[in-house]
Design a protein around this motif. Structure first.
Motif, PDB file in Angstrom:
ATOM      1  N   ASP A  81      -2.307  -7.528   3.732  1.00 51.07           N
ATOM      2  CA  ASP A  81      -2.527  -6.840   5.132  1.00 51.07           C
ATOM      3  C   ASP A  81      -3.574  -6.166   5.285  1.00 51.07           C
ATOM      4  O   ASP A  81      -4.031  -5.986   6.470  1.00 51.07           O
ATOM      5  CB  ASP A  81      -1.079  -6.132   5.490  1.00 51.07           C
ATOM      6  CG  ASP A  81       0.008  -6.780   5.687  1.00 51.07           C
ATOM      7  OD1 ASP A  81      -0.011  -8.068   5.852  1.00 51.07           O
ATOM      8  OD2 ASP A  81       1.125  -6.166   5.819  1.00 51.07           O
ATOM      9  N   LEU A  82      -4.376  -5.677   4.079  1.00 47.32           N
ATOM     10  CA  LEU A  82      -5.532  -4.751   4.423  1.00 47.32           C
ATOM     11  C   LEU A  82      -6.733  -5.795   4.735  1.00 47.32           C
ATOM     12  O   LEU A  82      -7.690  -5.359   5.039  1.00 47.32           O
ATOM     13  CB  LEU A  82      -5.899  -4.288   3.130  1.00 47.32           C
ATOM     14  CG  LEU A  82      -4.847  -3.243   2.669  1.00 47.32           C
ATOM     15  CD1 LEU A  82      -5.162  -2.587   1.212  1.00 47.32           C
ATOM     16  CD2 LEU A  82      -4.962  -1.983   3.687  1.00 47.32           C
ATOM     17  N   LEU A 119       0.850  -1.153   0.079  1.00 50.85           N
ATOM     18  CA  LEU A 119      -0.346   0.005  -0.060  1.00 50.85           C
ATOM     19  C   LEU A 119       0.864   1.220   0.140  1.00 50.85           C
ATOM     20  O   LEU A 119       0.359   2.213  -0.672  1.00 50.85           O
ATOM     21  CB  LEU A 119      -0.949   0.036   1.045  1.00 50.85           C
ATOM     22  CG  LEU A 119      -2.032   1.162   1.216  1.00 50.85           C
ATOM     23  CD1 LEU A 119      -3.034   1.042   0.152  1.00 50.85           C
ATOM     24  CD2 LEU A 119      -2.831   0.982   2.678  1.00 50.85           C
ATOM     25  N   ASP A 146      -2.827  -5.720  -1.522  1.00 43.11           N
ATOM     26  CA  ASP A 146      -1.998  -5.954  -0.247  1.00 43.11           C
ATOM     27  C   ASP A 146      -2.835  -6.505   0.835  1.00 43.11           C
ATOM     28  O   ASP A 146      -3.745  -6.195   1.213  1.00 43.11           O
ATOM     29  CB  ASP A 146      -1.632  -4.492   0.266  1.00 43.11           C
ATOM     30  CG  ASP A 146      -0.709  -4.446   1.560  1.00 43.11           C
ATOM     31  OD1 ASP A 146      -0.534  -5.405   2.145  1.00 43.11           O
ATOM     32  OD2 ASP A 146      -0.346  -3.459   1.760  1.00 43.11           O
ATOM     33  N   LEU A 175     -10.003   2.633  -3.021  1.00 46.54           N
ATOM     34  CA  LEU A 175      -9.729   1.934  -1.998  1.00 46.54           C
ATOM     35  C   LEU A 175     -10.898   1.278  -1.196  1.00 46.54           C
ATOM     36  O   LEU A 175     -11.540   2.140  -0.618  1.00 46.54           O
ATOM     37  CB  LEU A 175      -8.680   2.609  -0.874  1.00 46.54           C
ATOM     38  CG  LEU A 175      -7.801   1.645   0.229  1.00 46.54           C
ATOM     39  CD1 LEU A 175      -6.511   2.195   0.263  1.00 46.54           C
ATOM     40  CD2 LEU A 175      -8.593   1.736   1.466  1.00 46.54           C
ATOM     41  N   ARG A 228     -10.075   4.568   6.635  1.00 52.59           N
ATOM     42  CA  ARG A 228      -9.292   3.587   6.079  1.00 52.59           C
ATOM     43  C   ARG A 228      -8.244   4.145   4.907  1.00 52.59           C
ATOM     44  O   ARG A 228      -7.167   3.735   4.704  1.00 52.59           O
ATOM     45  CB  ARG A 228      -9.497   2.326   5.480  1.00 52.59           C
ATOM     46  CG  ARG A 228     -10.526   1.572   6.704  1.00 52.59           C
ATOM     47  CD  ARG A 228     -10.867   0.221   6.356  1.00 52.59           C
ATOM     48  NE  ARG A 228      -9.765  -0.508   6.201  1.00 52.59           N
ATOM     49  CZ  ARG A 228      -9.629  -2.014   6.011  1.00 52.59           C
ATOM     50  NH1 ARG A 228     -10.777  -2.408   5.600  1.00 52.59           N
ATOM     51  NH2 ARG A 228      -8.790  -2.548   5.870  1.00 52.59           N
ATOM     52  N   THR A 269      -9.835  -3.873  -0.313  1.00 55.16           N
ATOM     53  CA  THR A 269      -9.657  -4.060   0.966  1.00 55.16           C
ATOM     54  C   THR A 269     -10.418  -5.382   1.528  1.00 55.16           C
ATOM     55  O   THR A 269     -10.311  -5.674   2.712  1.00 55.16           O
ATOM     56  CB  THR A 269     -10.112  -2.880   1.897  1.00 55.16           C
ATOM     57  OG1 THR A 269     -11.417  -2.721   1.707  1.00 55.16           O
ATOM     58  CG2 THR A 269      -9.268  -1.530   1.479  1.00 55.16           C
TER      59      THR A 269
END
Length: 388
Positions: A180-181, A21, A178, A93, A46, A140
């Motif tokens: 991690d999102l 990101l 990503d 996003l 976010r 996300t």
């Protein structure tokens, strides 16, 4: 089998990996963006790190929030905001709703006109003539695969259906995934999204447009989904589960964009317009019965169809059992749907009196064209009744 002949298209660049990101501002600058429309989902906070990072590079941004699944009006409003702010790029996003809205806005801001000029089924279906504004898609959630597809699904309250604004020009310039999102994604979002992604791997695999490239992606994606979705929803998504679900979703998007879908999504489009229920939950409710009805139809009317042996391969991939039968795969899907607490269509608001109209609308949906074979009205009705 006929000789292979296929096409494969996707986003100009696909970037995947934890922590990526942070690369967004440099990507936007490389695309020439100086004034960005930042499209967000229900929780705009976010996107704050992205907004702040863009600002540090001297890139201004205007935010546009998409509170629910996007509609024709959403696309109109977002386009007006982008044009008024003189945006030269769009960054979305969020979940599939934010990404689809961003795709539509980027296209309409560059081409002008109204969404109904270009929408399939309920609109005039005109082709886009100009490339959209440079568009960066950052999911996300792990479900829609919208970051690598060439369409934006928009609901119409007047028509009571969802339809696509579609063009090869709408493929994002950058898809940044990503994992991690997904760390703090709610269990119900992971469940509905994960089952949507699974259906977007399964349907292209048995589609009449199945092809070697998407077959390979579907096989890999199904195995990752099968080993991680249940654990992620019931126990929380660790790094391995986040990676698996993000890859399954990404691969599902690549598969559907290039090999089409089927009856699950053929029904989900009108159901979304009729009920207002989340797309992923609708797909999850429909998946088991759709596999069952298609398998029965193939055996009864097309026993030599190349899709038929794929139902057994699905079972092997999903269950991990080399001797699994087609029925075992369907049972596995139904058990997963139950374990993840997915409601039936009746509890989402579908009544018995709605079924005939739903069948008529589903038959006209563009996704239905990819189904292994055309289903009869009786078969389509059975599918809905088993999904209630």
């Amino acid at each position: 089998m006929p000789p292979a002949s296929f096409e494969f298209a996707t986003a100009t660049r696909v970037l995947f990996g934890p922590g990526r990101l942070a690369e967004v501002p440099d990507l936007v600058r490389a695309l020439g963006g100086q004034k960005v429309l930042l499209v967000t989902g229900t929780h705009p906070a976010r996107a704050e790190p992205v907004r702040a990072a863009l600002e540090r590079l001297g890139i201004t941004s205007t935010s546009f929030r998409v509170a629910g699944e996007p509609t024709v009006d959403t696309a109109r409003e977002g386009t007006a905001v982008a044009v008024e702010a003189r945006c030269d790029a769009v960054v979305a996003l969020g979940g599939g709703s934010a990404l689809d809205a961003g795709k539509a806005i980027a296209a309409l801001a560059a081409n002008g006109g109204d969404p109904l000029d270009y929408l399939e089924v309920i609109g005039r279906g005109q082709a886009l003539t100009k490339p959209p504004l440079p568009f960066v898609a950052i999911p996300t959630t792990a479900g829609t695969g919208s970051e690598v597809t060439r369409n934006a699904v928009l609901g119409s309250k007047e028509a009571g259906v969802k339809a696509s604004l579609r063009s090869p020009l709408m493929l994002p310039r950058v898809a940044l995934v990503d994992p991690d999102l997904l760390e703090h994604a709610p269990a119900d979002v992971l469940a509905a999204g994960g089952l949507d992604a699974l259906s977007q791997l399964i349907e292209p695999f048995v589609s009449i447009r199945a092809q070697p490239l998407t077959d390979a992606l579907a096989r890999e994606g199904m195995q990752r989904s099968a080993r991680s979705l249940r654990r992620a929803v019931l126990h929380g998504p660790g790094p391995t589960e986040r990676e698996d679900l993000a890859i399954a979703s990404l691969f599902g998007g690549l598969c559907l964009a290039n090999s089409g879908l089927g009856a699950v999504h053929g029904f989900a489009a009108p159901l979304g317009g009729m009920l207002g229920a989340a797309h992923g939950a609708l797909c999850a409710a429909l998946l088991g019965a759709t596999l069952e009805v298609n398998l029965d139809a193939l055996r009864a009317r097309a026993p030599e169809h190349p899709a038929l042996p794929r139902f057994r391969e699905l079972a092997v991939l999903l269950t991990g059992q080399p001797e699994a039968r087609a029925e075992d795969g369907i049972a596995w899907v139904k058990d997963l749907v139950q374990a993840l607490r997915i409601r039936g269509l009746r509890s989402m608001g579908l009544g018995d009196a709605d079924v005939a109209g739903l069948v008529s609308k589903a038959r006209a949906a563009s996704s239905m064209k990819g189904n292994p074979l055309p289903l009869t009205d009786a078969e389509l009705t059975t599918l809905v009744e088993r999904s209630m």
